[in-house]
Design a protein around this motif. Sequence first.
Motif, PDB file in Angstrom:
ATOM      1  N   LEU A 185       0.844  -1.360   0.096  1.00 47.38           N
ATOM      2  CA  LEU A 185      -0.084   0.166  -0.107  1.00 47.38           C
ATOM      3  C   LEU A 185       1.086   1.113  -0.150  1.00 47.38           C
ATOM      4  N   SER A 186       0.557   2.288  -0.762  1.00 51.10           N
ATOM      5  CA  SER A 186       1.337   3.442  -0.772  1.00 51.10           C
ATOM      6  C   SER A 186       1.012   4.213   0.609  1.00 51.10           C
ATOM      7  N   ILE A 187       1.804   5.200   0.764  1.00 51.94           N
ATOM      8  CA  ILE A 187       1.670   5.950   1.868  1.00 51.94           C
ATOM      9  C   ILE A 187       0.418   6.714   1.926  1.00 51.94           C
ATOM     10  N   SER A 188       0.174   7.393   0.514  1.00 48.82           N
ATOM     11  CA  SER A 188      -1.103   8.320   0.415  1.00 48.82           C
ATOM     12  C   SER A 188      -2.531   7.325   0.939  1.00 48.82           C
ATOM     13  N   ALA A 189      -2.287   5.948   0.402  1.00 46.00           N
ATOM     14  CA  ALA A 189      -3.535   5.304   0.383  1.00 46.00           C
ATOM     15  C   ALA A 189      -3.699   4.921   2.045  1.00 46.00           C
ATOM     16  N   ILE A 190      -2.596   4.837   2.826  1.00 46.61           N
ATOM     17  CA  ILE A 190      -2.835   4.486   4.074  1.00 46.61           C
ATOM     18  C   ILE A 190      -3.290   5.887   4.822  1.00 46.61           C
ATOM     19  N   GLU A 191      -2.827   7.172   4.430  1.00 44.59           N
ATOM     20  CA  GLU A 191      -3.231   8.381   5.082  1.00 44.59           C
ATOM     21  C   GLU A 191      -4.758   8.514   4.659  1.00 44.59           C
ATOM     22  N   SER A 192      -5.270   8.127   3.426  1.00 49.29           N
ATOM     23  CA  SER A 192      -6.593   8.216   3.421  1.00 49.29           C
ATOM     24  C   SER A 192      -7.414   7.218   4.094  1.00 49.29           C
ATOM     25  N   PHE A 193      -6.982   6.207   4.433  1.00 51.68           N
ATOM     26  CA  PHE A 193      -7.698   5.236   5.353  1.00 51.68           C
ATOM     27  C   PHE A 193      -7.783   5.679   6.667  1.00 51.68           C
ATOM     28  N   ILE A 194      -6.542   5.949   7.265  1.00 53.37           N
ATOM     29  CA  ILE A 194      -6.618   6.334   8.790  1.00 53.37           C
ATOM     30  C   ILE A 194      -7.299   7.821   8.796  1.00 53.37           C
ATOM     31  N   LYS A 195      -7.109   8.897   7.895  1.00 56.46           N
ATOM     32  CA  LYS A 195      -7.865   9.957   8.107  1.00 56.46           C
ATOM     33  C   LYS A 195      -7.138  10.812   9.379  1.00 56.46           C
ATOM     34  N   CYS A 196      -5.975  10.775   9.225  1.00 53.14           N
ATOM     35  CA  CYS A 196      -4.988  11.599  10.532  1.00 53.14           C
ATOM     36  C   CYS A 196      -3.993  11.983   9.982  1.00 53.14           C
ATOM     37  N   PRO A 197      -3.260  13.155  10.498  1.00 52.76           N
ATOM     38  CA  PRO A 197      -1.972  13.650  10.039  1.00 52.76           C
ATOM     39  C   PRO A 197      -0.865  12.720  10.169  1.00 52.76           C
ATOM     40  N   LEU A 198       0.031  12.489   9.167  1.00 53.90           N
ATOM     41  CA  LEU A 198       1.112  11.771   8.934  1.00 53.90           C
ATOM     42  C   LEU A 198       2.347  12.305   9.785  1.00 53.90           C
ATOM     43  N   LEU A 199       3.030  11.848  10.623  1.00 52.91           N
ATOM     44  CA  LEU A 199       4.006  12.367  11.452  1.00 52.91           C
ATOM     45  C   LEU A 199       5.396  11.563  10.609  1.00 52.91           C
ATOM     46  N   ALA A 200       5.256  10.638  10.382  1.00 49.97           N
ATOM     47  CA  ALA A 200       6.666   9.889  10.101  1.00 49.97           C
ATOM     48  C   ALA A 200       6.475   8.584   9.306  1.00 49.97           C
ATOM     49  N   VAL A 201       7.602   8.398   8.397  1.00 51.42           N
ATOM     50  CA  VAL A 201       7.565   6.921   7.743  1.00 51.42           C
ATOM     51  C   VAL A 201       8.899   6.388   8.087  1.00 51.42           C
ATOM     52  N   ILE A 202       8.979   5.277   8.762  1.00 53.22           N
ATOM     53  CA  ILE A 202       9.961   4.798   9.229  1.00 53.22           C
ATOM     54  C   ILE A 202      10.324   3.409   8.371  1.00 53.22           C
ATOM     55  N   PRO A 203      11.775   3.125   7.733  1.00 52.51           N
ATOM     56  CA  PRO A 203      11.785   2.136   6.960  1.00 52.51           C
ATOM     57  C   PRO A 203      12.131   0.846   7.731  1.00 52.51           C
ATOM     58  N   GLU A 204      11.786  -0.432   6.946  1.00 49.77           N
ATOM     59  CA  GLU A 204      12.183  -1.638   7.723  1.00 49.77           C
ATOM     60  C   GLU A 204      13.469  -1.746   7.921  1.00 49.77           C
ATOM     61  N   SER A 205      14.012  -2.457   9.053  1.00 51.77           N
ATOM     62  CA  SER A 205      15.274  -2.651   9.225  1.00 51.77           C
ATOM     63  C   SER A 205      15.643  -3.497  10.532  1.00 51.77           C
ATOM     64  N   ASP A 206      16.675  -4.009  10.428  1.00 50.17           N
ATOM     65  CA  ASP A 206      16.972  -4.962  11.543  1.00 50.17           C
ATOM     66  C   ASP A 206      17.359  -4.197  13.039  1.00 50.17           C
TER      67      ASP A 206
END
Length: 262
Positions: A185-206
């Motif tokens: 899912l794209s970040i914009s799609a997640i934003e439209s679903f949650i309907k809340c301001p996006l604060l941050a995106v954190i990448p997957e990492s060990d």
Amino acid sequence: MSRKIVITSGKGGVGKTSFSLNIGAQLAKLGRKVVLLDLDLGLNNLDVVSGIENQIIYDIVDVVSGKCRLKQALVKTSIHPLLHVLPSCQSYGRHLVTVEKLQEMIGLLEGEFDYILLDSPAGVDEGFYKAAKVANEAIILTTPHISAIRDAAKVLTILKSLEIAETNFVVNRVRGDMLKNEETLSISAIESFIKCPLLAVIPESDQMGFSGNIGSSAKGGEVEKALKIAAQNIDTGSRIIYDAKKPYTGLWGAFKKRRTAL
């Protein structure tokens, strides 16, 4: 006046405790005094992840029961001198940690710390409500998975009913290669679903994983870069969002993508 932020999630396993520790560490690196309250009573892991497990003499139940003073229970982490933890209990005495007792403790901490971060249990049980009722801001953590996003949206609805002054969300464990190839899912799609301001995106990492992060915060690489941006957003109100796709563009990005696929 301290900022009191509850960090929560609708679903377990999204990296909430690791994020709480790492964002606390980044805020401390900005020169802010930070205390992390482990309110995941009975299922606590913050003491282990922060590396203070063997330094604990008193915990939150000892404080509310009058066995010790609040300052005696606070543990300074080796991660940063401005980062402290108030440890949780195991299973005993959880009922003693009431909203009223939490409010008393936070009242004492407000003069000492710039940030009071409340590591809430996942889900919407009694522990979540206790943490949310003593905060005036909230950060909801999710991953790009549908189940986590749906649960995050449910948590947002409850936080609105509790009249939290400001709520933002973070998308954690984002695979930049999958995002670039439209395999998640794209970040914009997640934003439209949650309907809340996006604060941050954190990448997957060990680095943000449980076993690789005991007693230290994420250092170097894309994860620390994203966490630094997130901390700046919290501290200054800026809205810079880490681009998880960027490391997978260009020649080096193509090489990294190939290695990821192997």
